[in-house]
Design an enzyme around this catalytic site. Structure first.
Site, PDB file in Angstrom:
ATOM      1  N   HIS A 194      -3.208   5.095  14.010  1.00 11.39           N
ATOM      2  CA  HIS A 194      -2.810   5.930  12.884  1.00 11.39           C
ATOM      3  C   HIS A 194      -3.229   7.359  13.224  1.00 11.39           C
ATOM      4  O   HIS A 194      -4.218   7.574  13.934  1.00 11.39           O
ATOM      5  CB  HIS A 194      -3.534   5.505  11.604  1.00 11.39           C
ATOM      6  CG  HIS A 194      -3.129   4.147  11.105  1.00 11.39           C
ATOM      7  ND1 HIS A 194      -3.001   3.861   9.776  1.00 11.39           N
ATOM      8  CD2 HIS A 194      -2.810   3.005  11.763  1.00 11.39           C
ATOM      9  CE1 HIS A 194      -2.627   2.594   9.623  1.00 11.39           C
ATOM     10  NE2 HIS A 194      -2.520   2.048  10.819  1.00 11.39           N
TER      11      HIS A 194
ATOM     12  N   ARG B  45       0.282  11.952   6.445  1.00 14.68           N
ATOM     13  CA  ARG B  45      -0.328  13.235   6.080  1.00 14.68           C
ATOM     14  C   ARG B  45      -1.837  13.075   5.967  1.00 14.68           C
ATOM     15  O   ARG B  45      -2.601  13.919   6.381  1.00 14.68           O
ATOM     16  CB  ARG B  45       0.224  13.718   4.728  1.00 14.68           C
ATOM     17  CG  ARG B  45      -0.305  15.079   4.354  1.00 14.68           C
ATOM     18  CD  ARG B  45      -0.153  15.362   2.874  1.00 14.68           C
ATOM     19  NE  ARG B  45      -1.016  14.499   2.068  1.00 14.68           N
ATOM     20  CZ  ARG B  45      -1.084  14.537   0.747  1.00 14.68           C
ATOM     21  NH1 ARG B  45      -0.305  15.385   0.088  1.00 14.68           N
ATOM     22  NH2 ARG B  45      -1.899  13.721   0.088  1.00 14.68           N
ATOM     23  N   GLY B  46      -2.273  11.965   5.349  1.00 12.11           N
ATOM     24  CA  GLY B  46      -3.700  11.771   5.090  1.00 12.11           C
ATOM     25  C   GLY B  46      -4.023  12.168   3.659  1.00 12.11           C
ATOM     26  O   GLY B  46      -3.262  12.894   3.017  1.00 12.11           O
TER      27      GLY B  46
ATOM     28  N   HIS C  72       4.334   7.503  -4.520  1.00 16.51           N
ATOM     29  CA  HIS C  72       3.060   8.095  -4.111  1.00 16.51           C
ATOM     30  C   HIS C  72       2.390   8.719  -5.336  1.00 16.51           C
ATOM     31  O   HIS C  72       3.060   9.295  -6.200  1.00 16.51           O
ATOM     32  CB  HIS C  72       3.300   9.154  -3.021  1.00 16.51           C
ATOM     33  CG  HIS C  72       2.026   9.732  -2.488  1.00 16.51           C
ATOM     34  ND1 HIS C  72       1.550  10.959  -2.866  1.00 16.51           N
ATOM     35  CD2 HIS C  72       1.106   9.222  -1.629  1.00 16.51           C
ATOM     36  CE1 HIS C  72       0.403  11.201  -2.241  1.00 16.51           C
ATOM     37  NE2 HIS C  72       0.112  10.159  -1.481  1.00 16.51           N
TER      38      HIS C  72
ATOM     39  N   GLN D 238       2.674   0.816   1.179  1.00 11.46           N
ATOM     40  CA  GLN D 238       1.376   0.740   0.512  1.00 11.46           C
ATOM     41  C   GLN D 238       1.224  -0.671  -0.050  1.00 11.46           C
ATOM     42  O   GLN D 238       2.228  -1.364  -0.288  1.00 11.46           O
ATOM     43  CB  GLN D 238       1.366   1.781  -0.632  1.00 11.46           C
ATOM     44  CG  GLN D 238       0.071   1.918  -1.358  1.00 11.46           C
ATOM     45  CD  GLN D 238      -1.064   2.302  -0.431  1.00 11.46           C
ATOM     46  OE1 GLN D 238      -1.624   1.418   0.238  1.00 11.46           O
ATOM     47  NE2 GLN D 238      -1.394   3.563  -0.356  1.00 11.46           N
TER      48      GLN D 238
ATOM     49  N   GLN E 208     -14.105  -3.863  -5.414  1.00  8.21           N
ATOM     50  CA  GLN E 208     -13.448  -3.227  -4.265  1.00  8.21           C
ATOM     51  C   GLN E 208     -11.984  -2.934  -4.555  1.00  8.21           C
ATOM     52  O   GLN E 208     -11.487  -1.839  -4.312  1.00  8.21           O
ATOM     53  CB  GLN E 208     -13.604  -4.149  -3.035  1.00  8.21           C
ATOM     54  CG  GLN E 208     -12.644  -3.897  -1.893  1.00  8.21           C
ATOM     55  CD  GLN E 208     -11.556  -4.987  -1.783  1.00  8.21           C
ATOM     56  OE1 GLN E 208     -11.393  -5.832  -2.666  1.00  8.21           O
ATOM     57  NE2 GLN E 208     -10.821  -4.957  -0.697  1.00  8.21           N
TER      58      GLN E 208
ATOM     59  N   GLU F  88      -3.880  -4.558  10.009  1.00  2.85           N
ATOM     60  CA  GLU F  88      -4.440  -3.194  10.042  1.00  2.85           C
ATOM     61  C   GLU F  88      -5.951  -3.283   9.894  1.00  2.85           C
ATOM     62  O   GLU F  88      -6.455  -3.960   9.011  1.00  2.85           O
ATOM     63  CB  GLU F  88      -3.845  -2.377   8.889  1.00  2.85           C
ATOM     64  CG  GLU F  88      -4.422  -0.969   8.814  1.00  2.85           C
ATOM     65  CD  GLU F  88      -3.731  -0.115   7.760  1.00  2.85           C
ATOM     66  OE1 GLU F  88      -2.480  -0.112   7.705  1.00  2.85           O
ATOM     67  OE2 GLU F  88      -4.443   0.550   6.993  1.00  2.85           O
TER      68      GLU F  88
ATOM     69  N   ALA G  61       3.799  14.564   6.254  1.00 10.08           N
ATOM     70  CA  ALA G  61       4.032  13.608   7.335  1.00 10.08           C
ATOM     71  C   ALA G  61       5.369  13.856   8.035  1.00 10.08           C
ATOM     72  O   ALA G  61       5.488  13.598   9.239  1.00 10.08           O
ATOM     73  CB  ALA G  61       3.960  12.189   6.787  1.00 10.08           C
TER      74      ALA G  61
HETATM   75  P1  FAD Z   1       3.598  12.475   2.850  1.00 10.24           P
HETATM   76  O1  FAD Z   1       4.784  11.705   3.282  1.00 10.24           O
HETATM   77  O2  FAD Z   1       3.446  13.868   3.375  1.00 10.24           O
HETATM   78  O3  FAD Z   1       3.640  12.507   1.246  1.00 10.24           O
HETATM   79  C1  FAD Z   1       2.541  12.990   0.488  1.00 10.24           C
HETATM   80  C2  FAD Z   1       3.043  13.511  -0.869  1.00 10.24           C
HETATM   81  O4  FAD Z   1       3.789  14.723  -0.686  1.00 10.24           O
HETATM   82  C3  FAD Z   1       3.993  12.578  -1.601  1.00 10.24           C
HETATM   83  O5  FAD Z   1       3.749  12.718  -2.971  1.00 10.24           O
HETATM   84  C4  FAD Z   1       5.392  13.070  -1.235  1.00 10.24           C
HETATM   85  O6  FAD Z   1       6.344  12.800  -2.246  1.00 10.24           O
HETATM   86  C5  FAD Z   1       5.166  14.570  -1.050  1.00 10.24           C
HETATM   87  N1  FAD Z   1       5.939  15.138   0.072  1.00 10.24           N
HETATM   88  C6  FAD Z   1       6.244  14.531   1.245  1.00 10.24           C
HETATM   89  N2  FAD Z   1       6.881  15.387   2.062  1.00 10.24           N
HETATM   90  C7  FAD Z   1       6.969  16.565   1.401  1.00 10.24           C
HETATM   91  C8  FAD Z   1       7.500  17.851   1.747  1.00 10.24           C
HETATM   92  N3  FAD Z   1       8.077  18.066   2.916  1.00 10.24           N
HETATM   93  N4  FAD Z   1       7.395  18.858   0.814  1.00 10.24           N
HETATM   94  C9  FAD Z   1       6.804  18.647  -0.395  1.00 10.24           C
HETATM   95  N5  FAD Z   1       6.293  17.441  -0.760  1.00 10.24           N
HETATM   96  C10 FAD Z   1       6.356  16.422   0.120  1.00 10.24           C
HETATM   97  N6  FAD Z   1      -4.772   7.656   5.229  1.00 10.24           N
HETATM   98  C11 FAD Z   1      -5.676   8.028   6.163  1.00 10.24           C
HETATM   99  O7  FAD Z   1      -6.429   8.990   5.945  1.00 10.24           O
HETATM  100  N7  FAD Z   1      -5.772   7.360   7.367  1.00 10.24           N
HETATM  101  C12 FAD Z   1      -4.983   6.309   7.672  1.00 10.24           C
HETATM  102  O8  FAD Z   1      -5.102   5.733   8.750  1.00 10.24           O
HETATM  103  C13 FAD Z   1      -4.005   5.882   6.704  1.00 10.24           C
HETATM  104  N8  FAD Z   1      -3.172   4.845   6.961  1.00 10.24           N
HETATM  105  C14 FAD Z   1      -2.204   4.494   6.043  1.00 10.24           C
HETATM  106  C15 FAD Z   1      -1.290   3.479   6.362  1.00 10.24           C
HETATM  107  C16 FAD Z   1      -0.308   3.086   5.460  1.00 10.24           C
HETATM  108  C17 FAD Z   1       0.669   1.991   5.831  1.00 10.24           C
HETATM  109  C18 FAD Z   1      -0.236   3.732   4.173  1.00 10.24           C
HETATM  110  C19 FAD Z   1       0.808   3.303   3.170  1.00 10.24           C
HETATM  111  C20 FAD Z   1      -1.119   4.759   3.862  1.00 10.24           C
HETATM  112  C21 FAD Z   1      -2.097   5.165   4.781  1.00 10.24           C
HETATM  113  N9  FAD Z   1      -2.999   6.214   4.522  1.00 10.24           N
HETATM  114  C22 FAD Z   1      -3.928   6.598   5.462  1.00 10.24           C
HETATM  115  C23 FAD Z   1      -2.961   6.914   3.221  1.00 10.24           C
HETATM  116  C24 FAD Z   1      -2.068   8.185   3.265  1.00 10.24           C
HETATM  117  O9  FAD Z   1      -2.616   9.121   4.155  1.00 10.24           O
HETATM  118  C25 FAD Z   1      -2.024   8.756   1.849  1.00 10.24           C
HETATM  119  O10 FAD Z   1      -1.281   7.910   1.017  1.00 10.24           O
HETATM  120  C26 FAD Z   1      -1.565  10.212   1.733  1.00 10.24           C
HETATM  121  O11 FAD Z   1      -1.909  10.665   0.419  1.00 10.24           O
HETATM  122  C27 FAD Z   1      -0.080  10.430   1.923  1.00 10.24           C
HETATM  123  O12 FAD Z   1       0.311  10.251   3.221  1.00 10.24           O
HETATM  124  P2  FAD Z   1       1.879  10.247   3.616  1.00 10.24           P
HETATM  125  O13 FAD Z   1       1.957  10.140   5.060  1.00 10.24           O
HETATM  126  O14 FAD Z   1       2.623   9.293   2.780  1.00 10.24           O
HETATM  127  O15 FAD Z   1       2.251  11.756   3.147  1.00 10.24           O
END
Ligand code: FAD
Length: 294
Positions: free
Chosen positions: A78, A108-109, A160, A187, A223, A18, A128
């Site tokens: 992404h 989600r971000g 998370h 993660q 870092q 990545e 997400a």
């Molecule tokens: P979600 O799956 O939406 O979860 C976020 C939080 O909300 C969690 O606490 C979950 O329990 C809760 N949740 C999930 N779904 C729901 C729902 N339907 N209703 C209520 N609560 C819910 N960030 C960037 O900005 N750019 C990137 O390119 C990027 N790449 C990444 C790649 C990887 C492999 C990983 C592990 C993380 C990456 N991130 C990136 C970080 C990520 O965006 C953050 O961790 C963000 O805070 C959560 O994203 P998620 O997709 O897991 O969100």
């Protein structure tokens, strides 16, 4: 190839890297040089992150396109829900497909600018699972998308950071999978026990898609402290002590990071993980040493 095909019947673990789009034009040119070195290590694919507020949107696609069309390596863009309406997300997905890219890491971000709470775009998506659903629905409508895309989602071995409980986090992970994700990328973590426990919990929830561990070679004590504070990953005491001893000496910290990564990767491979996703932080030298010793 797309995410659906990668982890099926593989004889050896799928290796992915990545990288992130640099801010400056010079940075992009330098990254392209590094990409040639990374390509020389023959990863199965390289993913390109998406910056806060869509700040790197064009660069994410430009770099992924370079990987796909110039280096002839498989790639994934992404994509996050931050700062985009549902319509804009459709345009981005079409743009990704028009560049020949078949995979998306759907996220989600993080809340931008250090904000604590995530605020969705007024015509956008909140989580997400909605993004995965949105992409799957759009695939059916768009004339430009002829084959279903590979979709990866994020999973959190230490839960998370915003989730109030592990059970809740896994429940939402299941929603992302049910929406049509093909693979979970985790993660970063520094204690494999978290990954093995996570896999058990996820399987108990009836989720059967591949769960790919994410490993990050440490570059400096400062870092890694910053990154782990942001994402809620813990650092084992033994590793913390080593890094404290390294203090500001980044050369020593990197050596510690390489040994740690090799140790974790060996144990994961011995336990038949489907692949390893390395957060390479736009550097080729450390990952080269890690792969050579594996
Ligand atoms: P979600 O799956 O939406 O979860 C976020 C939080 O909300 C969690 O606490 C979950 O329990 C809760 N949740 C999930 N779904 C729901 C729902 N339907 N209703 C209520 N609560 C819910 N960030 C960037 O900005 N750019 C990137 O390119 C990027 N790449 C990444 C790649 C990887 C492999 C990983 C592990 C993380 C990456 N991130 C990136 C970080 C990520 O965006 C953050 O961790 C963000 O805070 C959560 O994203 P998620 O997709 O897991 O969100």
């Amino acid at each position: 190839m797309d995410f659906k095909d990668y982890y099926i019947n593989t004889e050896k673990p799928v290796i992915s890297f990545e990288i992130f789009p640099p801010k400056s034009v010079n940075g992009v040119e330098k990254l392209k040089e590094t990409l040639h070195e990374l390509a020389g290590l023959s990863p199965d694919f390289i993913t390109v992150t998406y910056g806060a507020m869509g700040s790197t949107r064009e660069k994410t696609i430009e770099i992924a396109s370079y990987i796909k069309n110039t280096l002839k390596l498989e790639t994934a863009c992404h994509l996050t829900c931050v700062g985009s309406s549902k319509e804009e997300i459709k345009e981005i997905v079409e743009n990704i497909v028009e560049n020949g890219i078949k995979n998306i890491v759907a996220l989600r971000g993080d809340p931008p600018n250090g904000n604590k709470n995530f605020v969705p775009h007024e015509n956008g998506l909140s989580h997400a699972n909605e993004l995965v659903e949105h992409i799957r629905e759009f695939e059916k409508q768009s004339d430009k998308i002829t084959n279903s895309l590979g979709i990866a989602i994020a999973g959190y071995p230490e839960k998370h950071i915003e989730a109030t409980s592990f059970d809740e986090d896994i429940k939402y992970l299941k929603k992302k999978v049910d929406a049509g994700a093909n693979v979970i990328i985790t993660q970063l973590f520094f204690d494999n026990k978290y990954y093995f426990d996570f896999v058990k919990r996820v399987r108990n929830e009836g989720i059967d898609i591949p769960i790919v561990p994410g490993l990050m070679p440490i570059l400096s004590a400062k870092q890694i402290q910053k990154i782990t504070t942001m994402c809620g990953t813990s650092i084992p005491e033994e590793l913390t002590n080593k890094l404290n001893n390294a203090s500001d000496n980044n050369y020593i910290a990197e050596e510690i990071g390489i040994s740690q990564c090799i140790k974790q990767a060996r144990e994961l491979i011995d336990n038949n993980v489907p692949g390893i996703h390395f957060y390479v932080l736009n550097r080729a030298s450390n990952i080269k040493r890690i792969l050579q010793s594996l």
